[in-house]
Enzyme design. Structure first.
Site, PDB file in Angstrom:
ATOM      1  N   ASP A  31       0.828  -1.212   0.000  1.00 51.33           N
ATOM      2  CA  ASP A  31       0.000   0.000   0.000  1.00 51.33           C
ATOM      3  C   ASP A  31       0.859   1.258   0.000  1.00 51.33           C
ATOM      4  O   ASP A  31       2.051   1.208   0.320  1.00 51.33           O
ATOM      5  CB  ASP A  31      -0.868   0.028   1.266  1.00 51.33           C
ATOM      6  CG  ASP A  31      -2.088  -0.857   1.108  1.00 51.33           C
ATOM      7  OD1 ASP A  31      -2.470  -1.154  -0.034  1.00 51.33           O
ATOM      8  OD2 ASP A  31      -2.662  -1.234   2.155  1.00 51.33           O
TER       9      ASP A  31
ATOM     10  N   TYR B 151       7.503  -9.721   7.233  1.00 53.86           N
ATOM     11  CA  TYR B 151       7.269  -8.294   7.409  1.00 53.86           C
ATOM     12  C   TYR B 151       7.830  -7.842   8.753  1.00 53.86           C
ATOM     13  O   TYR B 151       7.849  -8.612   9.720  1.00 53.86           O
ATOM     14  CB  TYR B 151       5.766  -7.974   7.402  1.00 53.86           C
ATOM     15  CG  TYR B 151       5.140  -7.974   6.033  1.00 53.86           C
ATOM     16  CD1 TYR B 151       5.097  -6.815   5.265  1.00 53.86           C
ATOM     17  CD2 TYR B 151       4.566  -9.133   5.504  1.00 53.86           C
ATOM     18  CE1 TYR B 151       4.512  -6.808   4.006  1.00 53.86           C
ATOM     19  CE2 TYR B 151       3.984  -9.134   4.236  1.00 53.86           C
ATOM     20  CZ  TYR B 151       3.965  -7.967   3.499  1.00 53.86           C
ATOM     21  OH  TYR B 151       3.391  -7.954   2.252  1.00 53.86           O
TER      22      TYR B 151
END
Lengths: 247, 247
Positions: free
Chosen positions: A52, A110
């Site tokens: 994003d 992540y």
């Protein structure tokens, strides 16, 4: 035509995410433009996933097919010379013709960074989420273990996502503190839309007592987005590693 | 009137240095404006030193006299609310009326960061000097010890500087590597104009063989700027600590 796997780092605050879109400059567009400029070829750039707007990458993988006789080293230098400074390719290797950065991806890691200092750090602007209230990293590390394993993570998927299979396997989830920096590190075979940011936001909600401890199993089982916590802001999130079987 | 000592961090890439100047926005100007806005007072802001455009501060000290009954905690929050995001005050304490951040300063520590990765790191843009050639940090650490002690550092002062006494004492000088990052850390009772950047640039010139090893004593003794090496770029330099006798 040779097929190349590339690894790139980017500062997400400079881009409107990875994927090409009509409004806003994206990393995929920057790469496609760079390849077009250097090789005069209109290529398809296959990313390992989407990120994003505002989300960073310490390591993002993509592949594309290029007609060239250049060495990998020269390709890296040529592309970096025309890419914006906020994106740097640091690895290139020739792969099988049918290698695809997304379809062949076996897992990802992540990292989510929280600047837990009282007043914030100017060097972490857009690079970490500034959260000044107490965070008990030992509690959060214990709680986070509930995410590990193969679960239906529907409760941790942004509402409105069109994905049908919401089962994913989380391999590891650790929370550690280093001074004022609290680091969340999670690996798994795949992640739903906003899944890491909702997991981190839910842990923050546990830290501030909005969600009681020892409730993550129940929240996962509910499969209901509204049982989970807030979505932590994009600026703290980094795609950190991408795993391929043969790499 | 109360006299306050403040500690501030700032990202030097957002400012034209510390000191107020007619052309360009500086940290001192930002602080003066913030105090003016919160307290409606036109104050003198005394910095512990100057920093050049692009140079960062993990800890920069300044003092100023303000007519207020606010607590230090409230003063910090009020000033941070109106300061640019690239500068953050993280400490405030009331001091003796005659305390002066520059005249009472007993020493400083600087850090210089080199991103020694082959292709550069987008997260270190403007935050470290990207130098891709080999750096032998063990050699540089040994060489750097020649700077320690009380010396006439005229050879390590930007030409054109008007300072008369060029004798300074360097307390320590260490070079360490952490992955791709090479860190130079130097403390002393004071530093001439560009002194740290010229010392680091000279070490880089030793690393690449432009200046032979075991020559720093001779270069110091020469008192000649042209015997020393290049001035390393501003973006790698951080004022890291400021020492006061009674603090």
């Amino acid at each position: 035509m040779r097929n190349f796997l590339f690894k790139i780092k980017y500062d997400g605050s400079a881009f409107h995410g990875w994927q090409i879109q009509p409004n806003g400059f994206t990393v995929q567009q920057a790469v496609k433009d760079a390849v077009g400029r250097i090789f005069n070829q209109d290529v398809t750039v296959n990313g390992c996933s989407r990120t994003d707007a505002g989300v960073h990458a310490n390591e993002f993988c993509f592949n594309c097919r290029i007609e060239t006789e250049m060495t990998c080293e020269r390709i890296i230098n040529a592309l970096n010379a025309v890419l914006p400074d906020e994106a740097v390719i640091f690895h290139c290797e020739e792969t099988d013709t049918d290698f695809h950065a997304r379809f062949d991806c076996k897992g990802k890691e992540y990292v989510y960074l929280i600047d837990n200092s009282p007043y914030g750090n100017p060097f972490l602007k857009n690079r970490a989420y500034h959260y000044k209230y107490p965070l008990d990293e030992k509690l959060l590390d214990r709680e986070a273990k509930a995410f590990i394993g193969k679960h239906d993570f529907a409760a941790f998927c942004a509402s409105g996502s069109s994905v049908e299979d919401t089962v994913r396997e989380v391999f590891s989830f650790d929370v550690v503190r280093n001074g004022d920096m609290v680091e969340f590190r999670v690996s798994g075979d795949g992640f739903l839309y906003n899944m890491v940011r909702i997991m981190v936001g839910t842990l923050i909600d546990i830290s501030r007592g909005k969600i009681p401890e020892n409730n993550l199993e129940r929240i996962i089982a509910s499969k209901s987005r509204k049982e989970a916590g807030v979505t932590a802001p994009s600026e703290g999130l980094y795609l950190n590693k991408v795993f391929y079987e043969d790499i």
